[in-house]
Design a protein around this motif. Structure first.
Motif, PDB file in Angstrom:
ATOM      1  N   LEU A  16      -4.901  -4.683   5.899  1.00  0.00           N
ATOM      2  CA  LEU A  16      -4.317  -3.546   5.179  1.00  0.00           C
ATOM      3  C   LEU A  16      -3.117  -3.983   4.349  1.00  0.00           C
ATOM      4  N   ALA A  17      -2.273  -4.840   4.926  1.00  0.00           N
ATOM      5  CA  ALA A  17      -1.088  -5.313   4.204  1.00  0.00           C
ATOM      6  C   ALA A  17      -1.492  -6.121   2.969  1.00  0.00           C
ATOM      7  N   GLU A  18      -2.525  -6.968   3.112  1.00  0.00           N
ATOM      8  CA  GLU A  18      -2.981  -7.781   1.983  1.00  0.00           C
ATOM      9  C   GLU A  18      -3.605  -6.925   0.878  1.00  0.00           C
ATOM     10  N   ALA A  19      -4.090  -5.737   1.238  1.00  0.00           N
ATOM     11  CA  ALA A  19      -4.717  -4.851   0.251  1.00  0.00           C
ATOM     12  C   ALA A  19      -3.697  -4.070  -0.574  1.00  0.00           C
ATOM     13  N   LEU A  20      -2.433  -4.056  -0.161  1.00  0.00           N
ATOM     14  CA  LEU A  20      -1.425  -3.230  -0.828  1.00  0.00           C
ATOM     15  C   LEU A  20      -1.342  -3.438  -2.339  1.00  0.00           C
ATOM     16  N   PRO A  21      -1.282  -4.683  -2.851  1.00  0.00           N
ATOM     17  CA  PRO A  21      -1.187  -4.862  -4.310  1.00  0.00           C
ATOM     18  C   PRO A  21      -2.365  -4.242  -5.055  1.00  0.00           C
ATOM     19  N   TYR A  22      -3.545  -4.290  -4.442  1.00  0.00           N
ATOM     20  CA  TYR A  22      -4.735  -3.748  -5.096  1.00  0.00           C
ATOM     21  C   TYR A  22      -4.734  -2.225  -5.036  1.00  0.00           C
ATOM     22  N   ILE A  23      -4.251  -1.667  -3.923  1.00  0.00           N
ATOM     23  CA  ILE A  23      -4.129  -0.210  -3.812  1.00  0.00           C
ATOM     24  C   ILE A  23      -3.180   0.319  -4.880  1.00  0.00           C
TER      25      ILE A  23
END
Length: 304
Positions: A16-23
């Motif tokens: 989830l943390a790694e997805a933050l920039p894409y979100i």
């Protein structure tokens, strides 16, 4: 070695943390999703697709679904005793075929997908709204005109495909209203349009998705199909292509069969203002999430 529940929890948090920039990249952006007839698969697959569409909405995106239904139409025509005829991959649509196509696309398939989305989003009050291009004159079409060289005489001849149309105008107001920040609706659109004279036409769903994505200035268009993406001459997945490379793949035969119209749709969508189009395997669970929220994506990305 099997992970413990605690280790699984930490792994999930890391993802989830790694997805933050894409979100953040896709926050309040429109994503048009072409959900193909072959990619729909079984009910379990459809439910996973619906849950992922709801998750996109809850993460701040504005998903808009355009669905096909060729295999389902063929099955219904077979049951009704109506013979299907194809010319260059396009179904010849007479009155009887058009009646069945509208019943299947605007009725059974459209409402089922919308219902799966509503069920998946019940806790968060995210709802699917089933529409066709006839609603609010969303899609105005003209009759498709095709020609073919007669192999014997070498004379160009006109081909009548019947009630097969191509979009001439997309009026996005209804969709823009549904996907606004104040509403938690996910539009689900059947590829049926109407001519200026009021006649109903069947439209290629890829074409509808591309035209709608252009009209909505979508950030992404996802073409969910039954292949992993565009394969190179060596059989390996091509992860990124420019418009020029996509045209070259068609010209050299690297892309063939059903991949050609998909690439043509991708090219047209990008040229009309869509930032990028992705061709990916819609049968794989969470393919949309992998494509949008991870570094390497899940299919072939076509950009300007």
């Amino acid at each position: 070695m099997t992970e413990t529940p605690e280790e699984q929890g930490w792994a999930t948090a890391k993802t989830l943390a790694e997805a933050l920039p894409y979100i953040q990249r896709y926050d309040r952006e429109t994503v048009v999703i072409k959900y193909g007839g072959h990619a729909m698969g079984e009910e379990s697959v459809a439910r996973l697709f619906a849950a992922d569409a709801v998750l996109l909405k809850l993460l701040g995106l504005h998903p808009v679904v355009v669905h096909g239904g060729g295999p389902q139409i063929s099955r219904m025509l077979e049951k009704a005793g109506v013979k299907s005829t194809f010319i260059d991959g396009l179904r010849v649509t007479d009155e009887a075929t058009m009646e069945v196509a509208e019943m299947v696309l605007s009725g059974a398939i459209n409402k089922e997908i919308a219902n799966w989305i509503t069920l998946a989003g019940a806790e968060a009050d995210v709802r699917g709204v089933g529409l066709s291009g006839k609603d609010a004159r969303l899609i105005t079409v003209r009759k498709v005109e095709r020609t073919k060289i007669d192999p014997g005489s070498q004379i160009e001849q006109s081909i009548d495909l019947g009630y097969v149309g191509e979009p001439t105008r997309i009026d996005p107001q209804l969709i823009q209203g549904l996907i606004s920040a104040d509403h938690d609706y996910i539009p689900v659109i059947a590829p049926i349009g109407v001519s200026a004279e009021g006649q109903t036409f069947n439209i290629n769903a890829d074409t509808v998705a591309g035209a709608l994505a252009g009209a909505l200035k979508a950030k992404r268009m996802l073409l969910l199909t039954d292949v992993t993406g565009v394969l190179g001459a060596d059989g390996e997945l091509i992860r990124e292509m420019s418009i020029a490379q996509a045209r070259d793949a068609i010209a050299t035969g690297v892309a063939s069969g059903g991949m050609i119209p998909k690439l043509e749709t991708a090219i047209a969508a990008v040229e009309s203002g869509v930032e990028a189009v992705v061709i990916l395997d819609g049968r794989r669970p969470h393919a949309m999430l992998v494509e949008l929220f991870t570094e390497h994506g899940a299919g072939t990305l076509i950009t300007r």
